[in-house]
Write a protein that holds these residues in place. Structure first.
Motif, PDB file in Angstrom:
ATOM      1  N   GLY A 102       0.799  -1.221   0.000  1.00 28.26           N
ATOM      2  CA  GLY A 102       0.000   0.000   0.000  1.00 28.26           C
ATOM      3  C   GLY A 102       0.827   1.263   0.000  1.00 28.26           C
ATOM      4  O   GLY A 102       0.332   2.328  -0.403  1.00 28.26           O
ATOM      5  N   GLU A 103       2.091   1.192   0.443  1.00 29.29           N
ATOM      6  CA  GLU A 103       2.894   2.412   0.523  1.00 29.29           C
ATOM      7  C   GLU A 103       3.209   2.971  -0.869  1.00 29.29           C
ATOM      8  O   GLU A 103       3.166   4.189  -1.081  1.00 29.29           O
ATOM      9  N   ILE A 104       3.542   2.087  -1.832  1.00 31.92           N
ATOM     10  CA  ILE A 104       3.847   2.553  -3.189  1.00 31.92           C
ATOM     11  C   ILE A 104       2.591   3.079  -3.882  1.00 31.92           C
ATOM     12  O   ILE A 104       2.620   4.169  -4.474  1.00 31.92           O
ATOM     13  N   PRO A 105       1.448   2.342  -3.844  1.00 29.93           N
ATOM     14  CA  PRO A 105       0.237   2.885  -4.481  1.00 29.93           C
ATOM     15  C   PRO A 105      -0.177   4.242  -3.921  1.00 29.93           C
ATOM     16  O   PRO A 105      -0.621   5.121  -4.674  1.00 29.93           O
ATOM     17  N   ILE A 106      -0.030   4.426  -2.608  1.00 32.02           N
ATOM     18  CA  ILE A 106      -0.401   5.720  -2.013  1.00 32.02           C
ATOM     19  C   ILE A 106       0.521   6.818  -2.531  1.00 32.02           C
ATOM     20  O   ILE A 106       0.077   7.925  -2.870  1.00 32.02           O
ATOM     21  N   LEU A 107       1.825   6.499  -2.631  1.00 35.06           N
ATOM     22  CA  LEU A 107       2.782   7.484  -3.130  1.00 35.06           C
ATOM     23  C   LEU A 107       2.434   7.868  -4.572  1.00 35.06           C
ATOM     24  O   LEU A 107       2.446   9.054  -4.939  1.00 35.06           O
ATOM     25  N   ASN A 108       2.127   6.882  -5.393  1.00 33.86           N
ATOM     26  CA  ASN A 108       1.756   7.178  -6.775  1.00 33.86           C
ATOM     27  C   ASN A 108       0.473   8.008  -6.840  1.00 33.86           C
ATOM     28  O   ASN A 108       0.356   8.938  -7.654  1.00 33.86           O
ATOM     29  N   GLU A 109      -0.476   7.675  -5.991  1.00 33.04           N
ATOM     30  CA  GLU A 109      -1.739   8.414  -5.983  1.00 33.04           C
ATOM     31  C   GLU A 109      -1.526   9.864  -5.567  1.00 33.04           C
ATOM     32  O   GLU A 109      -2.086  10.788  -6.172  1.00 33.04           O
ATOM     33  N   ARG A 110      -0.673  10.091  -4.543  1.00 32.41           N
ATOM     34  CA  ARG A 110      -0.406  11.464  -4.088  1.00 32.41           C
ATOM     35  C   ARG A 110       0.309  12.260  -5.193  1.00 32.41           C
ATOM     36  O   ARG A 110       0.043  13.451  -5.387  1.00 32.41           O
ATOM     37  N   PHE A 111       1.228  11.610  -5.897  1.00 30.03           N
ATOM     38  CA  PHE A 111       1.943  12.298  -6.979  1.00 30.03           C
ATOM     39  C   PHE A 111       0.988  12.594  -8.143  1.00 30.03           C
ATOM     40  O   PHE A 111       1.056  13.674  -8.750  1.00 30.03           O
ATOM     41  N   ARG A 112       0.093  11.657  -8.429  1.00 26.25           N
ATOM     42  CA  ARG A 112      -0.878  11.879  -9.512  1.00 26.25           C
ATOM     43  C   ARG A 112      -1.782  13.068  -9.173  1.00 26.25           C
ATOM     44  O   ARG A 112      -2.068  13.916 -10.028  1.00 26.25           O
ATOM     45  N   ASP A 113      -2.233  13.133  -7.921  1.00 30.58           N
ATOM     46  CA  ASP A 113      -3.063  14.265  -7.498  1.00 30.58           C
ATOM     47  C   ASP A 113      -2.296  15.568  -7.637  1.00 30.58           C
ATOM     48  O   ASP A 113      -2.853  16.585  -8.083  1.00 30.58           O
ATOM     49  N   TYR A 114      -1.029  15.554  -7.271  1.00 34.06           N
ATOM     50  CA  TYR A 114      -0.208  16.766  -7.302  1.00 34.06           C
ATOM     51  C   TYR A 114      -0.015  17.276  -8.728  1.00 34.06           C
ATOM     52  O   TYR A 114      -0.162  18.473  -9.006  1.00 34.06           O
ATOM     53  N   ARG A 115       0.289  16.359  -9.654  1.00 35.36           N
ATOM     54  CA  ARG A 115       0.601  16.810 -11.018  1.00 35.36           C
ATOM     55  C   ARG A 115      -0.643  17.110 -11.855  1.00 35.36           C
ATOM     56  O   ARG A 115      -0.541  17.773 -12.898  1.00 35.36           O
ATOM     57  N   SER A 116      -1.840  16.656 -11.415  1.00 35.68           N
ATOM     58  CA  SER A 116      -3.030  16.827 -12.245  1.00 35.68           C
ATOM     59  C   SER A 116      -4.076  17.766 -11.647  1.00 35.68           C
ATOM     60  O   SER A 116      -5.081  18.036 -12.296  1.00 35.68           O
ATOM     61  N   CYS A 117      -3.816  18.274 -10.437  1.00 35.07           N
ATOM     62  CA  CYS A 117      -4.848  19.091  -9.785  1.00 35.07           C
ATOM     63  C   CYS A 117      -4.861  20.508 -10.355  1.00 35.07           C
ATOM     64  O   CYS A 117      -3.918  20.951 -11.027  1.00 35.07           O
ATOM     65  N   ASP A 118      -5.940  21.232 -10.071  1.00 37.14           N
ATOM     66  CA  ASP A 118      -6.044  22.636 -10.472  1.00 37.14           C
ATOM     67  C   ASP A 118      -5.136  23.489  -9.595  1.00 37.14           C
ATOM     68  O   ASP A 118      -4.721  23.076  -8.504  1.00 37.14           O
ATOM     69  N   ASP A 119      -4.848  24.702 -10.070  1.00 35.42           N
ATOM     70  CA  ASP A 119      -3.916  25.570  -9.354  1.00 35.42           C
ATOM     71  C   ASP A 119      -4.384  25.881  -7.935  1.00 35.42           C
ATOM     72  O   ASP A 119      -3.568  25.992  -7.009  1.00 35.42           O
ATOM     73  N   ASP A 120      -5.701  26.012  -7.741  1.00 36.72           N
ATOM     74  CA  ASP A 120      -6.180  26.370  -6.395  1.00 36.72           C
ATOM     75  C   ASP A 120      -6.064  25.211  -5.411  1.00 36.72           C
ATOM     76  O   ASP A 120      -6.193  25.402  -4.203  1.00 36.72           O
ATOM     77  N   GLN A 121      -5.804  23.996  -5.922  1.00 34.24           N
ATOM     78  CA  GLN A 121      -5.645  22.839  -5.041  1.00 34.24           C
ATOM     79  C   GLN A 121      -4.180  22.385  -4.959  1.00 34.24           C
ATOM     80  O   GLN A 121      -3.882  21.404  -4.275  1.00 34.24           O
ATOM     81  N   LEU A 122      -3.303  23.108  -5.639  1.00 39.29           N
ATOM     82  CA  LEU A 122      -1.915  22.667  -5.767  1.00 39.29           C
ATOM     83  C   LEU A 122      -1.200  22.619  -4.419  1.00 39.29           C
ATOM     84  O   LEU A 122      -0.514  21.642  -4.106  1.00 39.29           O
ATOM     85  N   ALA A 123      -1.349  23.648  -3.607  1.00 37.97           N
ATOM     86  CA  ALA A 123      -0.643  23.694  -2.323  1.00 37.97           C
ATOM     87  C   ALA A 123      -1.066  22.536  -1.421  1.00 37.97           C
ATOM     88  O   ALA A 123      -0.224  21.890  -0.781  1.00 37.97           O
ATOM     89  N   ALA A 124      -2.354  22.248  -1.370  1.00 31.69           N
ATOM     90  CA  ALA A 124      -2.838  21.157  -0.518  1.00 31.69           C
ATOM     91  C   ALA A 124      -2.346  19.808  -1.034  1.00 31.69           C
ATOM     92  O   ALA A 124      -1.942  18.934  -0.244  1.00 31.69           O
ATOM     93  N   ALA A 125      -2.370  19.626  -2.355  1.00 34.89           N
ATOM     94  CA  ALA A 125      -1.895  18.362  -2.928  1.00 34.89           C
ATOM     95  C   ALA A 125      -0.399  18.183  -2.683  1.00 34.89           C
ATOM     96  O   ALA A 125       0.074  17.080  -2.394  1.00 34.89           O
ATOM     97  N   ALA A 126       0.347  19.294  -2.777  1.00 42.07           N
ATOM     98  CA  ALA A 126       1.782  19.225  -2.521  1.00 42.07           C
ATOM     99  C   ALA A 126       2.065  18.851  -1.074  1.00 42.07           C
ATOM    100  O   ALA A 126       2.967  18.053  -0.786  1.00 42.07           O
ATOM    101  N   GLU A 127       1.287  19.381  -0.157  1.00 39.37           N
ATOM    102  CA  GLU A 127       1.491  19.083   1.264  1.00 39.37           C
ATOM    103  C   GLU A 127       1.206  17.614   1.549  1.00 39.37           C
ATOM    104  O   GLU A 127       1.931  16.965   2.325  1.00 39.37           O
ATOM    105  N   ARG A 128       0.161  17.058   0.949  1.00 37.53           N
ATOM    106  CA  ARG A 128      -0.147  15.639   1.165  1.00 37.53           C
ATOM    107  C   ARG A 128       0.978  14.748   0.620  1.00 37.53           C
ATOM    108  O   ARG A 128       1.350  13.747   1.247  1.00 37.53           O
TER     109      ARG A 128
END
Length: 543
Positions: A478-504
């Motif tokens: 589960g550690e690798i899938p979570i890491l991939n999911e967090r990175f996917r959220d970070y690179r694909s989110c809108d600008d107003d959600q970027l800071a929160a996605a980066a923090e996660r």
């Protein structure tokens, strides 16, 4: 196409007579020139090939042109009255142009511009005449009545021999002779598949390099060569259309000579693989209980092995190849001269390239970005590098032994130069760790990657190194899938959600570092790169 951009007369000669267009605009004339790249046999085939070259600057259907059936004398009379003319001689495989038509060349690429479109969009048009076609540009009309200067050497591929029972019977005979030989019996090939490899090479090589009566004295290898580079260019031309958002159009499969048409790069690669698959299957059968019994007791063991190979061949052709489409589809695309765009429909074909199951299921963030279409349309292909690994001319994609030997000399020189560069004395400074040494095992440049404005691709490469290390550490499920999911959220989110996605994403990286100290350096550097990206994107957004 004419030197003064004036209309030209175009004649197409086939077995049915002369198809004549008294006046055609330069763009249409150039497109007709390009259609000759397909080696059409008749005017009707030119009509069928037209969609592969048609752009919005010319008519949708070739049948819409004012084509007349005239005798050659009438055609010649008209052509002699102008310098702007072009003749496509489909019988003698020649393309002839008059003095008033600008030179085009055998292999050229053009951008067709739609003057009626406000955005001046251009469309690619590629010309790649077959190797056996003659090209006579800016010549006198007398050349039209002359015979061609050289014989037509068009490759003729007998696929009934290459893929059919002749192949299976040959492999079966050679395999049975091999397993009865002293060399096989004194080796460990019966119990160790790796020990069979030299025998595999020998059977495969001998099949390709032995002249056959059913091929008119030619060797099977000769049928693979002669035109694959040309077909590769036709495939590339369709790929250019795809990149410009044009449709991929398959060459028709009902044209004259389709069954015996030359082989392209990808079909050649697949043919290598199917031969290896069949030879390996022959060893499996010969070393199985039923195979050993048949060899010792059944006089028809050869027929039994051929039947086994026939089943193996069909199953292999229809099964997914390396997680993607089956070999039968790869061969069809090669024969119909189209690239394999992932999920892209092909006009004229019912199937399309399937999404690679490896990409869909892979933990690699780069593969994930590919699956998401970040890099645009994915086009897959086989480069055939493994055909050269045995250092055997028989398997090479080069046609002549002279070319192959020259390549071998070049490789040898490269190896010598590499050895000279790498065996020099290097002072050992490993006693103390350089405080500025990179935490990454690969070379990490600070320069941006072209086409990667936000640095996400570079980050994906670094993240893949972290994941590779996690694989070796056998981290918790589960550690690798979570890491991939967090990175996917970070690179694909809108600008107003970027800071929160980066923090996660940073929090999970820090968690991984706490759990696995081996990741501390990479985790810290990756987090600092996230912060730098946030600062950069913030400054870019500032007025």
């Amino acid at each position: 196409m004419s030197e003064e951009n004036q209309p030209a007369a175009v004649a197409v000669l086939d077995a049915d007579g002369c198809h004549f267009i008294r006046s055609v605009d330069p763009d249409t004339a150039l497109t007709l020139f390009a259609v000759a790249s397909e080696d059409p046999h008749s005017w009707d085939e030119m009509v069928d090939y037209w969609p592969r070259y048609r752009t919005p600057v010319v008519c949708e259907f070739l049948s819409g042109l004012p084509v007349e059936k005239v005798d050659q004398a009438s055609m010649m009379q008209t052509i002699r009255q102008t310098d702007a003319w072009m003749v496509l001689d489909l019988i003698q495989k020649r393309l002839i142009t008059g003095p008033g038509v600008s030179k085009t060349g055998r292999d050229e690429a053009f951008s067709m511009v739609d003057d009626d479109n406000d955005d001046d969009q251009s469309f690619p048009l590629s010309i790649h005449l077959p190797p056996w076609w003659e090209l006579h540009e800016q010549v006198d009309a007398a050349v039209i009545d002359a015979i061609r200067e050289t014989p037509i050497h068009k490759p003729h591929v007998d696929r009934d021999v290459l893929y059919g029972d002749p192949l299976l019977e040959d492999i079966a005979s050679r395999a049975l002779d091999t397993v009865r030989s002293e060399a096989w019996l004194t080796s460990n090939a019966v119990h160790n598949p790796r020990s069979r490899y030299p025998f595999t090479i020998a059977v495969h090589r001998d099949w390709l390099m032995t002249p056959r009566e059913d091929l008119g004295g030619r060797m099977p290898r000769q049928l693979l060569h002669g035109a694959h580079s040309w077909i590769g260019l036709l495939v590339w031309a369709q790929q250019l259309r795809l990149h410009e958002r044009g449709p991929i159009v398959a060459a028709p499969d009902h044209v004259f000579g389709y069954e015996n048409a030359p082989m392209g790069d990808e079909e050649m690669v697949v043919y290598f693989d199917i031969c290896r698959e069949l030879v390996d299957a022959a060893w499996d059968w010969c070393t199985s209980e039923r195979g050993i019994y048949a060899i010792q007791h059944d006089p028809e063991c050869h027929l039994l092995l051929v039947q086994w190979l026939r089943e193996v061949k069909q199953q292999w052709l229809d099964a997914p190849f390396e997680g993607g489409s089956p070999p039968s589809f790869i061969i069809e695309c090669s024969r119909r001269r189209v690239p394999r765009g992932v999920g892209v429909p092909i006009a004229g074909m019912t199937r399309q390239e399937e999404k690679d199951s490896h990409v869909a299921d892979c933990d690699c963030p780069i593969c994930s970005m590919m699956a998401d279409g970040v890099f645009g349309i994915g086009v897959v292909g086989l480069d055939g590098h493994h055909l050269e690994t045995d250092n055997e001319f028989a398997f090479s994609m080069l046609e002549t032994r002279e070319e192959w030997e020259e390549e071998q000399r070049s490789y040898a020189e490269f190896d010598k130069e590499f050895e000279r560069e790498t065996t020099g004395h290097v002072e050992d400074n490993n006693d103390e760790l350089d405080e500025f040494e990179s935490v990454w095992s690969g070379n990490v440049t600070e320069q941006p990657i072209p086409g990667d404005p936000h640095g996400q691709l570079k980050m994906a490469f670094l993240l893949s190194e972290i994941i590779s290390e996690m694989d070796s550490l056998q981290t918790a499920e589960g550690e690798i899938p979570i890491l991939n999911e967090r990175f996917r959220d970070y690179r694909s989110c809108d600008d107003d959600q970027l800071a929160a996605a980066a923090e996660r994403l940073k929090q999970h990286l820090q968690y991984l570092a706490n759990q696995h100290p081996e990741l501390t350096g990479r985790s810290a550097d990756f987090q600092s790169r996230i912060d730098e990206q946030l600062r950069q994107r913030g400054s870019d957004a500032s007025p």
